[in-house]
Design an enzyme around this catalytic site. Sequence first.
Site, mmCIF file in Angstrom:
data_model
loop_
_atom_site.group_PDB
_atom_site.id
_atom_site.type_symbol
_atom_site.label_atom_id
_atom_site.label_comp_id
_atom_site.label_asym_id
_atom_site.label_seq_id
_atom_site.Cartn_x
_atom_site.Cartn_y
_atom_site.Cartn_z
ATOM 1 N N CYS A 1 -2.799 6.825 8.076
ATOM 2 C CA CYS A 1 -1.424 7.259 8.353
ATOM 3 C C CYS A 1 -1.221 7.549 9.838
ATOM 4 O O CYS A 1 -0.154 7.286 10.387
ATOM 5 C CB CYS A 1 -1.079 8.493 7.526
ATOM 6 S SG CYS A 1 -1.077 8.202 5.749
ATOM 7 N N CYS B 1 0.832 -1.211 0.000
ATOM 8 C CA CYS B 1 0.000 0.000 0.000
ATOM 9 C C CYS B 1 0.862 1.253 0.000
ATOM 10 O O CYS B 1 0.343 2.355 -0.142
ATOM 11 C CB CYS B 1 -1.002 0.002 1.156
ATOM 12 S SG CYS B 1 -0.308 0.322 2.765
ATOM 13 N N ASP C 1 2.987 2.625 2.381
ATOM 14 C CA ASP C 1 3.373 3.344 3.598
ATOM 15 C C ASP C 1 4.174 2.432 4.517
ATOM 16 O O ASP C 1 3.658 1.418 4.976
ATOM 17 C CB ASP C 1 2.139 3.843 4.358
ATOM 18 C CG ASP C 1 1.359 4.881 3.589
ATOM 19 O OD1 ASP C 1 1.991 5.745 2.958
ATOM 20 O OD2 ASP C 1 0.122 4.835 3.618
ATOM 21 N N CYS D 1 3.259 8.638 1.583
ATOM 22 C CA CYS D 1 2.684 9.901 1.129
ATOM 23 C C CYS D 1 2.999 11.034 2.111
ATOM 24 O O CYS D 1 3.562 10.811 3.187
ATOM 25 C CB CYS D 1 1.177 9.746 0.972
ATOM 26 S SG CYS D 1 0.332 9.424 2.531
#
Length: 144
Positions: free
Chosen positions: A103, A34, A36, A59
């Site tokens: 996140c 994904c 991260d 990100c």
Amino acid sequence: MIYSEKVMDHYANPRNVGEIEDANGVGEVGNAKCGDIMKMYLKIEDNMIKDVKFKTFGCGAAVATSSIATEMIKGKPLDEALKLTNKAVVEALDGLPPAKLHCSVLAEQAIKAAIADYYTRQGIDPTPFVGEIKDDHCDSCCGI
């Protein structure tokens, strides 16, 4: 996606980036699928977080949550650092878009993983202090 000024600041000028060579607690969480991955380095002395650094692949929101989370736990006792929630991270950044809330979960889990590693290195079972560390943030963002 609209990000707050705080998110943009922590993304453009992240605090506490890097590695701690003699870290006595290191935690890595995330999933390359994904995109991260967050690695947290802690230097703990007398039950206090004396220094904290991070390396994040992901990100802008992942970088920003890493940055602010390190600021929120630096200089704090372990029990206080363990109380840091993803909700507190989001609030400190003045919010995140719904698609980026995972996140903040990653930041919380990275801190817990690093503290768990510290306890393990001390010969102490981390579970009573840290609980189960679930690296399931990808379930909320991309279902991997």
